[in-house]
Scaffold this active site. Sequence first.
Site, mmCIF file in Angstrom:
data_model
loop_
_atom_site.group_PDB
_atom_site.id
_atom_site.type_symbol
_atom_site.label_atom_id
_atom_site.label_comp_id
_atom_site.label_asym_id
_atom_site.label_seq_id
_atom_site.Cartn_x
_atom_site.Cartn_y
_atom_site.Cartn_z
ATOM 1 N N ARG A 103 -7.533 11.092 -7.598
ATOM 2 C CA ARG A 103 -8.740 10.375 -7.163
ATOM 3 C C ARG A 103 -9.954 11.288 -7.128
ATOM 4 O O ARG A 103 -11.086 10.818 -7.158
ATOM 5 C CB ARG A 103 -8.521 9.717 -5.807
ATOM 6 C CG ARG A 103 -8.329 10.667 -4.647
ATOM 7 C CD ARG A 103 -8.082 9.900 -3.362
ATOM 8 N NE ARG A 103 -9.224 9.065 -3.028
ATOM 9 C CZ ARG A 103 -9.162 8.014 -2.211
ATOM 10 N NH1 ARG A 103 -8.011 7.646 -1.699
ATOM 11 N NH2 ARG A 103 -10.240 7.327 -1.918
ATOM 12 N N PHE A 122 -0.803 -0.509 -10.449
ATOM 13 C CA PHE A 122 -1.385 -1.667 -9.756
ATOM 14 C C PHE A 122 -2.665 -2.211 -10.385
ATOM 15 O O PHE A 122 -3.163 -3.250 -9.968
ATOM 16 C CB PHE A 122 -1.623 -1.380 -8.266
ATOM 17 C CG PHE A 122 -2.510 -0.214 -7.960
ATOM 18 C CD1 PHE A 122 -3.890 -0.339 -7.993
ATOM 19 C CD2 PHE A 122 -1.961 1.008 -7.619
ATOM 20 C CE1 PHE A 122 -4.710 0.726 -7.705
ATOM 21 C CE2 PHE A 122 -2.778 2.090 -7.326
ATOM 22 C CZ PHE A 122 -4.151 1.947 -7.364
ATOM 23 N N ARG A 166 -3.002 9.046 -5.474
ATOM 24 C CA ARG A 166 -3.660 8.123 -6.389
ATOM 25 C C ARG A 166 -3.745 8.760 -7.782
ATOM 26 O O ARG A 166 -4.160 9.914 -7.925
ATOM 27 C CB ARG A 166 -5.055 7.805 -5.857
ATOM 28 C CG ARG A 166 -5.882 6.826 -6.690
ATOM 29 C CD ARG A 166 -5.478 5.404 -6.408
ATOM 30 N NE ARG A 166 -6.371 4.459 -7.072
ATOM 31 C CZ ARG A 166 -7.446 3.910 -6.504
ATOM 32 N NH1 ARG A 166 -7.766 4.213 -5.247
ATOM 33 N NH2 ARG A 166 -8.187 3.032 -7.169
ATOM 34 N N LYS A 202 0.860 -1.180 0.000
ATOM 35 C CA LYS A 202 0.000 0.000 0.000
ATOM 36 C C LYS A 202 0.901 1.236 0.000
ATOM 37 O O LYS A 202 1.669 1.444 0.930
ATOM 38 C CB LYS A 202 -0.929 0.017 1.207
ATOM 39 C CG LYS A 202 -1.940 1.147 1.119
ATOM 40 C CD LYS A 202 -2.907 1.152 2.269
ATOM 41 C CE LYS A 202 -4.013 2.181 2.014
ATOM 42 N NZ LYS A 202 -3.484 3.525 1.700
ATOM 43 N N ARG A 247 -16.395 0.891 -2.058
ATOM 44 C CA ARG A 247 -15.591 0.063 -1.165
ATOM 45 C C ARG A 247 -16.283 -1.286 -1.032
ATOM 46 O O ARG A 247 -17.495 -1.363 -0.937
ATOM 47 C CB ARG A 247 -15.469 0.691 0.226
ATOM 48 C CG ARG A 247 -14.783 2.038 0.233
ATOM 49 C CD ARG A 247 -14.600 2.562 1.645
ATOM 50 N NE ARG A 247 -14.192 3.943 1.650
ATOM 51 C CZ ARG A 247 -12.948 4.366 1.495
ATOM 52 N NH1 ARG A 247 -11.988 3.469 1.321
ATOM 53 N NH2 ARG A 247 -12.656 5.649 1.512
#
Length: 505
Positions: free
Chosen positions: A231, A299, A216, A211, A371
């Site tokens: 983000r 990622f 981001r 992480k 999420r």
Amino acid sequence: MLLTSIVQTSARIASTRSRTAKVDELTQTLLEAQRHGVVGLAASYLSGTLPQRRTGVGYRSLNDLPAPAETPSLTLREVDEAITTLAEQSGPGSATRRATLLGQLFGRATAAEAAYLSGLLTGEVRQGALDGLMLQAIARAAGVSEAQVRRAVTLAGFTVPVAEAALNSGAEGLAQIRLEVGRPLRPMLASSAADIPAAMAETGEVGLEYKIDGIRLQIHIQDGAVALFTRTLEDVTARMPEIVEAARGWQLCSAVVDAEAVVMQQGRPAPFQVTGSRTASQSDPELLRAHSPLHGYLFDLLHLNGQDLLERPAAERFAALATLAPADQLVPRIVTSQVERAQEFFDTAVADGFEGVVVKDLGATYASGRRGSGWVKVKPRHTLDLVVVAVEWGSGRRQGYLSNIHLAARDQDGFVMLGKTFKGMTDEMLAWQTARFLELETGRDGYVVQVRPEQVVEVAFDGLQTSRRYPAGLALRFARVLRYRQDKSAAEADTIDSVRRLAGR
């Protein structure tokens, strides 16, 4: 449609805790906006955002405004045109022109409208019209499913075009919204787990990756043109030339890549403040690059050479990503079903200076903007027992409660403040602490209540950062309340020396 309709709806939303009532209010106002042809503006304002995003207007600009109007007359279109003109001001004399334009706009606003406009311009509208409520209201007003609306918002990035498509063209309009290279989409988010065993409790083989505590990024590439978005969907391409150069080295026609940018120092990630300062700066990016070079860690892969990959399993997306760029540009990752191996990887990540790991379900699709169990982040949890030295009255849903607590560590001469928080508080806790701190009150300064430094609270936090605001030069990062320690006196709270040791000082 008058601005006062939005202001009144916002006030009614803020006055109720009922989710159903909030959605009803939003739905009726969207239908009214549809009749006037301003659905997008209504959805934007009710979400507390502006289509222009950046306006150049700050708190200081709003200090000297004319007296409010007696009766409402501003329409949504007039407000939008005025704010667009404000946002276009630049160069010599722009501050003066902006002040004149603000005076003209606010001179026509009632007191309630002026307060709402101030909130919109500063990003401080607080009414409870959260994104999920707006999506429900759009679905209800348009007679389409919430899933259709959510999918469209995921791909469009913003609510405004989705509201317009849904209410003007229904399901057919929503179906036309697709991933477009060059237009940012909402990033997938991770839920949290306390530790590695908890994160892997309901999965078999998983992917684990470092992480990164950076910025981001969404990297969009189309025929050699590169665009970078944060983000929050802000375009930051011009600020990160080293990331742009790296992306241009990939041999492809088009791609959308999920990544994290971080300043590396001697092989270790720099504190978030360093990366945040570098990426937020408007100074010459080449000079900043020489002093604080950014490294991009890739990622996930959402699109490649004309093919959308959002619905593909994570394992397929990761495999495709591995062929895209050199290994040193890929986030460190392992695949395992063994908790012991995963724990070793976590320990190594933390030892290497990273924030922790993200545990990923290899069969999960890319759930933009949400999420869920597909991604689960695990970080070391730091806790401190601190003393409350003041509390602030809450607003919105917390109106009438003492909410934001000021946190301090023990020092030889008393207490040293390290930050504030209102996170982690239940309704029961808010009621209890309001009564408790009013008992300890020693004075007031506006909305801040000073209290005797007697109540100890256990807080969790993600780290410590340098701060010029507080005397110790340190501040808690993402502090949240775990519990009040009635079993401890202030003399047993953590000291500032122990906090400095934790920060490596």
